[in-house]
Design a protein around this motif. Structure first.
Motif, short mmCIF file in Angstrom:
data_model
loop_
_atom_site.label_atom_id
_atom_site.label_comp_id
_atom_site.label_asym_id
_atom_site.label_seq_id
_atom_site.Cartn_x
_atom_site.Cartn_y
_atom_site.Cartn_z
N ALA A 14 46.74 43.59 43.65
CA ALA A 14 46.48 42.52 43.46
C ALA A 14 46.72 41.32 44.44
CB ALA A 14 47.52 41.88 41.66
N GLU A 15 47.52 42.00 45.00
CA GLU A 15 47.91 41.13 46.34
C GLU A 15 46.83 41.70 47.47
OE1 GLU A 15 49.71 38.36 48.65
OE2 GLU A 15 49.93 38.58 46.52
N GLU A 16 45.99 42.76 47.56
CA GLU A 16 45.10 42.85 48.79
C GLU A 16 44.00 42.81 48.16
OE1 GLU A 16 42.51 47.18 49.87
OE2 GLU A 16 44.99 47.56 48.67
N TYR A 17 43.47 43.18 46.71
CA TYR A 17 42.15 42.12 46.45
C TYR A 17 42.23 40.76 46.34
CZ TYR A 17 39.08 40.89 43.07
OH TYR A 17 37.47 39.80 42.80
N ILE A 18 43.74 39.50 46.19
CA ILE A 18 43.29 38.65 47.08
C ILE A 18 43.61 38.15 47.74
CG2 ILE A 18 45.17 36.51 46.53
CD1 ILE A 18 46.14 37.49 43.64
N GLN A 19 43.71 38.75 49.40
CA GLN A 19 43.87 38.61 50.39
C GLN A 19 42.57 38.76 50.95
OE1 GLN A 19 46.02 36.62 51.69
NE2 GLN A 19 46.90 36.57 50.07
N SER A 20 41.75 39.97 50.57
CA SER A 20 40.27 40.27 50.94
C SER A 20 39.29 39.34 50.40
CB SER A 20 40.07 41.28 50.54
OG SER A 20 39.93 41.62 49.06
N THR A 21 39.79 38.39 49.21
CA THR A 21 38.67 37.02 48.44
C THR A 21 38.86 36.15 48.70
OG1 THR A 21 40.02 37.59 46.63
CG2 THR A 21 38.24 39.25 46.81
N TYR A 22 40.63 35.67 49.27
CA TYR A 22 40.26 34.05 48.95
C TYR A 22 39.04 33.14 50.24
CZ TYR A 22 44.76 33.18 46.08
OH TYR A 22 45.93 33.23 45.11
N PRO A 23 39.70 34.05 50.75
CA PRO A 23 38.63 33.79 52.33
C PRO A 23 37.11 33.22 51.82
CG PRO A 23 39.41 35.27 52.98
CD PRO A 23 40.06 35.97 51.73
#
Length: 117
Positions: A14-23
């Motif tokens: 989840a955290e990895e996915y979020i960090q890659s999609t927020y920007p």
């Protein structure tokens, strides 16, 4: 149905996915969608993931809710947006009221052919 391996992936990454999609700037796609939604209308984000798009819609004055099958993603999206997020598989969800728009960016691709026929 959402394959278990897909759900497991989002739960554990989840955290990895979020960090890659927020920007990722989704505003052009979101704005095209919003042209068809009355100002202040109600939107459901099916497969809301990080909550990025929910937050954008809310910033434009819409009433927004999200849903996602991953408990980790739901928790993080609710924290990020301050908006309601329901943890449920999209195939099991039944709306409790009408929506002016349904947003499902890159979520339907996770469904099997059998689950949508």
């Amino acid at each position: 149905m959402l394959p278990n391996c897909t759900l497991t992936y989002y739960e554990t990454h989840a955290e990895e996915y979020i960090q890659s999609t927020y920007p990722i700037d989704m505003s052009p796609a979101c704005d095209r969608f919003l042209k068809y939604i009355p100002q202040g209308g109600r939107i459901i984000d099916i497969g809301c993931g990080s909550g990025r798009d929910m937050k954008y819609f809310r910033s434009k004055g819409y009433v927004v809710e999200g849903l996602d099958a991953s408990a980790s993603m739901c928790q993080k999206a609710a924290q990020y947006t301050g908006l309601p997020v329901t943890c449920i598989k999209m195939q099991s969800w039944r709306p409790h009221h009408a929506y002016d728009g349904i947003w499902s960016c890159a979520s339907l691709l996770h469904l099997t052919e059998e689950s949508i026929l």
